[in-house]
Scaffold this motif. Structure first.
Motif, PDB file in Angstrom:
ATOM      1  N   ASP A   1     -12.786  -9.837  -5.249  1.00 58.25           N
ATOM      2  CA  ASP A   1     -11.956  -9.416  -6.389  1.00 58.25           C
ATOM      3  C   ASP A   1     -10.527  -9.899  -6.216  1.00 58.25           C
ATOM      4  O   ASP A   1      -9.855 -10.265  -7.194  1.00 58.25           O
ATOM      5  CB  ASP A   1     -11.975  -7.891  -6.530  1.00 58.25           C
ATOM      6  CG  ASP A   1     -13.275  -7.374  -7.129  1.00 58.25           C
ATOM      7  OD1 ASP A   1     -14.032  -8.193  -7.694  1.00 58.25           O
ATOM      8  OD2 ASP A   1     -13.543  -6.157  -7.029  1.00 58.25           O
ATOM      9  N   MET A   2     -10.046  -9.907  -4.977  1.00 54.39           N
ATOM     10  CA  MET A   2      -8.706 -10.426  -4.706  1.00 54.39           C
ATOM     11  C   MET A   2      -8.647 -11.928  -5.019  1.00 54.39           C
ATOM     12  O   MET A   2      -7.681 -12.408  -5.619  1.00 54.39           O
ATOM     13  CB  MET A   2      -8.334 -10.167  -3.243  1.00 54.39           C
ATOM     14  CG  MET A   2      -6.963 -10.683  -2.855  1.00 54.39           C
ATOM     15  SD  MET A   2      -6.412 -10.131  -1.211  1.00 54.39           S
ATOM     16  CE  MET A   2      -7.683 -10.806  -0.152  1.00 54.39           C
TER      17      MET A   2
ATOM     18  N   ARG B   1       0.829  -1.197   0.000  1.00 61.23           N
ATOM     19  CA  ARG B   1       0.000   0.000   0.000  1.00 61.23           C
ATOM     20  C   ARG B   1       0.871   1.259   0.000  1.00 61.23           C
ATOM     21  O   ARG B   1       1.769   1.397   0.830  1.00 61.23           O
ATOM     22  CB  ARG B   1      -0.918   0.019   1.224  1.00 61.23           C
ATOM     23  CG  ARG B   1      -1.910  -1.117   1.251  1.00 61.23           C
ATOM     24  CD  ARG B   1      -2.741  -1.103   2.512  1.00 61.23           C
ATOM     25  NE  ARG B   1      -1.935  -1.122   3.713  1.00 61.23           N
ATOM     26  CZ  ARG B   1      -2.390  -1.503   4.903  1.00 61.23           C
ATOM     27  NH1 ARG B   1      -3.634  -1.908   5.036  1.00 61.23           N
ATOM     28  NH2 ARG B   1      -1.607  -1.485   5.960  1.00 61.23           N
TER      29      ARG B   1
ATOM     30  N   SER C   1      -5.890  -7.209   2.375  1.00 64.54           N
ATOM     31  CA  SER C   1      -6.373  -7.270   0.991  1.00 64.54           C
ATOM     32  C   SER C   1      -5.419  -6.543   0.055  1.00 64.54           C
ATOM     33  O   SER C   1      -4.659  -5.666   0.483  1.00 64.54           O
ATOM     34  CB  SER C   1      -7.772  -6.647   0.876  1.00 64.54           C
ATOM     35  OG  SER C   1      -8.708  -7.341   1.673  1.00 64.54           O
TER      36      SER C   1
ATOM     37  N   ASP D   1      -7.151   2.688  -0.370  1.00 64.86           N
ATOM     38  CA  ASP D   1      -8.169   1.737  -0.812  1.00 64.86           C
ATOM     39  C   ASP D   1      -7.588   0.362  -1.109  1.00 64.86           C
ATOM     40  O   ASP D   1      -6.435   0.228  -1.533  1.00 64.86           O
ATOM     41  CB  ASP D   1      -8.872   2.256  -2.067  1.00 64.86           C
ATOM     42  CG  ASP D   1      -9.792   3.437  -1.773  1.00 64.86           C
ATOM     43  OD1 ASP D   1     -10.086   3.673  -0.578  1.00 64.86           O
ATOM     44  OD2 ASP D   1     -10.202   4.113  -2.727  1.00 64.86           O
ATOM     45  N   VAL D   2      -8.434  -0.658  -0.917  1.00 64.28           N
ATOM     46  CA  VAL D   2      -8.069  -2.032  -1.259  1.00 64.28           C
ATOM     47  C   VAL D   2      -9.197  -2.659  -2.076  1.00 64.28           C
ATOM     48  O   VAL D   2     -10.331  -2.174  -2.088  1.00 64.28           O
ATOM     49  CB  VAL D   2      -7.812  -2.892   0.003  1.00 64.28           C
ATOM     50  CG1 VAL D   2      -6.585  -2.411   0.747  1.00 64.28           C
ATOM     51  CG2 VAL D   2      -9.040  -2.904   0.917  1.00 64.28           C
ATOM     52  N   LEU D   3      -8.852  -3.757  -2.754  1.00 64.65           N
ATOM     53  CA  LEU D   3      -9.855  -4.522  -3.490  1.00 64.65           C
ATOM     54  C   LEU D   3     -10.768  -5.256  -2.512  1.00 64.65           C
ATOM     55  O   LEU D   3     -10.405  -5.500  -1.356  1.00 64.65           O
ATOM     56  CB  LEU D   3      -9.177  -5.553  -4.397  1.00 64.65           C
ATOM     57  CG  LEU D   3      -8.271  -5.057  -5.523  1.00 64.65           C
ATOM     58  CD1 LEU D   3      -7.700  -6.258  -6.280  1.00 64.65           C
ATOM     59  CD2 LEU D   3      -9.021  -4.140  -6.477  1.00 64.65           C
ATOM     60  N   SER D   4     -11.925  -5.650  -2.987  1.00 63.24           N
ATOM     61  CA  SER D   4     -12.773  -6.524  -2.186  1.00 63.24           C
ATOM     62  C   SER D   4     -12.109  -7.895  -2.088  1.00 63.24           C
ATOM     63  O   SER D   4     -11.260  -8.265  -2.913  1.00 63.24           O
ATOM     64  CB  SER D   4     -14.153  -6.662  -2.823  1.00 63.24           C
ATOM     65  OG  SER D   4     -14.076  -7.453  -4.011  1.00 63.24           O
TER      66      SER D   4
ATOM     67  N   GLY E   1     -14.198  -4.153  -0.059  1.00 62.90           N
ATOM     68  CA  GLY E   1     -13.291  -3.197  -0.703  1.00 62.90           C
ATOM     69  C   GLY E   1     -13.554  -1.774  -0.252  1.00 62.90           C
ATOM     70  O   GLY E   1     -14.583  -1.469   0.349  1.00 62.90           O
TER      71      GLY E   1
ATOM     72  N   ALA F   1      -5.804  -1.248  -4.115  1.00 59.54           N
ATOM     73  CA  ALA F   1      -6.551  -0.932  -5.333  1.00 59.54           C
ATOM     74  C   ALA F   1      -5.999   0.324  -5.987  1.00 59.54           C
ATOM     75  O   ALA F   1      -5.522   1.237  -5.309  1.00 59.54           O
ATOM     76  CB  ALA F   1      -8.033  -0.728  -5.011  1.00 59.54           C
ATOM     77  N   GLY F   2      -6.051   0.363  -7.311  1.00 62.02           N
ATOM     78  CA  GLY F   2      -5.746   1.582  -8.071  1.00 62.02           C
ATOM     79  C   GLY F   2      -4.437   2.223  -7.706  1.00 62.02           C
ATOM     80  O   GLY F   2      -3.375   1.566  -7.660  1.00 62.02           O
TER      81      GLY F   2
ATOM     82  N   TYR G   1      -8.411 -12.286  -8.695  1.00 61.22           N
ATOM     83  CA  TYR G   1      -7.074 -11.939  -9.206  1.00 61.22           C
ATOM     84  C   TYR G   1      -6.156 -13.163  -9.169  1.00 61.22           C
ATOM     85  O   TYR G   1      -5.494 -13.502 -10.168  1.00 61.22           O
ATOM     86  CB  TYR G   1      -6.469 -10.809  -8.368  1.00 61.22           C
ATOM     87  CG  TYR G   1      -5.030 -10.500  -8.707  1.00 61.22           C
ATOM     88  CD1 TYR G   1      -4.711  -9.625  -9.745  1.00 61.22           C
ATOM     89  CD2 TYR G   1      -3.986 -11.083  -7.994  1.00 61.22           C
ATOM     90  CE1 TYR G   1      -3.382  -9.351 -10.063  1.00 61.22           C
ATOM     91  CE2 TYR G   1      -2.656 -10.816  -8.306  1.00 61.22           C
ATOM     92  CZ  TYR G   1      -2.358  -9.951  -9.341  1.00 61.22           C
ATOM     93  OH  TYR G   1      -1.043  -9.682  -9.650  1.00 61.22           O
TER      94      TYR G   1
END
Length: 322
Positions: free
Chosen positions: A236-237, A115, A183, A230-233, A216, A186-187, A240
């Protein structure tokens, strides 16, 4: 003057209630340290101009080429906190199965995960914790003859973030990883350079986590304190890692036995396992918080419910050993 006395009594009552509520929210229940035949000691060495340290549990009867499990602590913690966080479970399992357990200390009590957000020194100084983990593995290979093909990593919260970083950047070095209550960023919060290679992974997250949101979004306690971006749900992880491993079928789903129905939670196991492919599993703790499952201990209620159906260390080692 009677109203002053009544006001004073009311203030005392409110203070007492506040104290009781605070104690209820923050109190914990840890298991006692078991008596084990192996050794547990601190070690340190220099890495990148910094003194780095770890605690190591060596079983009394190690395997000829023992496996190694690295266990990373959460924010503002240390190796001893990681050990108690899992209820000494990895030490007990190491004594039974003959593997080594290392509980490293983060730089100024934190890890440099993936992060970008995070105001602690490990992030701000871009500490090379991937290199530290690699150096620790080499030291234990030299001193204890560990099997380099059976090196595993797990961690809690911020430590889970480092486990994810190791999976993203060093998948060849680790047979499997198991991030707990953590998690993928994200982005613009992603601070890693993923190798794009699969690795066997077990993720364990609570659906009611007030810090690391299962669905997320922003990592912050109740969305307000300690912003880590932010993190992915969790789903979604899961997707991935599934895509990297090449699984294309519907996931297997299994409810673990609800052995403690009064804890307000239960565990669902979701994922894939197939010959020749990395295994990918999500243990969704329905109703669980920012906590580590264990039958006999409870983390602060402020962090949500602690699941008591299973011990996280046992679930993780069963996955690693497979």
């Amino acid at each position: 003057m009677k109203w002053l006395a009544r006001l004073g009594l009311l203030a005392l009552a409110l203070a007492a209630l506040t104290g009781i509520a605070g104690w209820w929210l923050l109190s914990v229940s840890w298991v006692e340290e078991p008596e084990l035949a192996g050794s547990f000691r601190a070690e340190s060495f220099e890495r990148d101009g910094r003194e780095r340290s770890t605690w190591v549990y060596r079983p009394s009867r190690p395997a000829e080429q023992p496996a190694l499990v690295l266990v990373f602590h959460g924010s503002d913690g240390d190796g001893l906190r990681a050990r108690t966080g899992f209820g000494y479970g990895f030490d007990v399992l190491a004594e039974e199965h003959g593997f080594l357990v290392a509980y490293p200390d983060g730089f100024e009590r934190h890890w440099n995960g993936c992060r970008r957000a995070g105001p602690y020194a490990a992030n701000l100084q871009n500490v090379n914790d991937v290199g530290f983990a690699a150096a620790l593995i080499e030291r234990l290979a030299a001193s204890d003859g560990i099997d380099r093909t059976r090196v595993f990593a797990t961690g809690i919260s911020n430590g889970g973030q480092l486990a994810l970083r190791l999976a993203l950047e060093s998948p060849k070095r680790f047979r499997a990883v198991a991030p707990v209550i953590a998690s993928l960023p994200a982005g613009n919060n992603m601070g890693c350079e993923p190798a794009g290679r699969p690795t066997s992974i077990l993720m364990l997250n609570g659906t009611d986590d007030p810090m690391n949101p299962y669905g997320g979004g922003k990592v912050a306690l109740y969305g307000r304190w300690g912003d880590r971006g932010d993190v992915l749900s969790s789903e979604d992880m899961l997707d991935y890692w599934r895509e990297l491993a090449g699984h294309e079928t519907e996931p297997k789903r299994e409810l673990l036995p609800d052995l403690a129905p009064d804890d307000g939670s239960h565990i669902e196991r979701i994922g894939w396992q197939a010959p020749g492919r990395a295994s990918v599993w999500l243990y969704a703790v329905h109703g669980g918080g920012h906590t580590v499952p264990h039958p006999d201990q409870r983390m602060p209620r402020l962090l949500g419910a602690t699941n008591r159906d299973a011990a996280a260390a046992e679930l993780i080692w069963r996955f690693f050993d497979a």
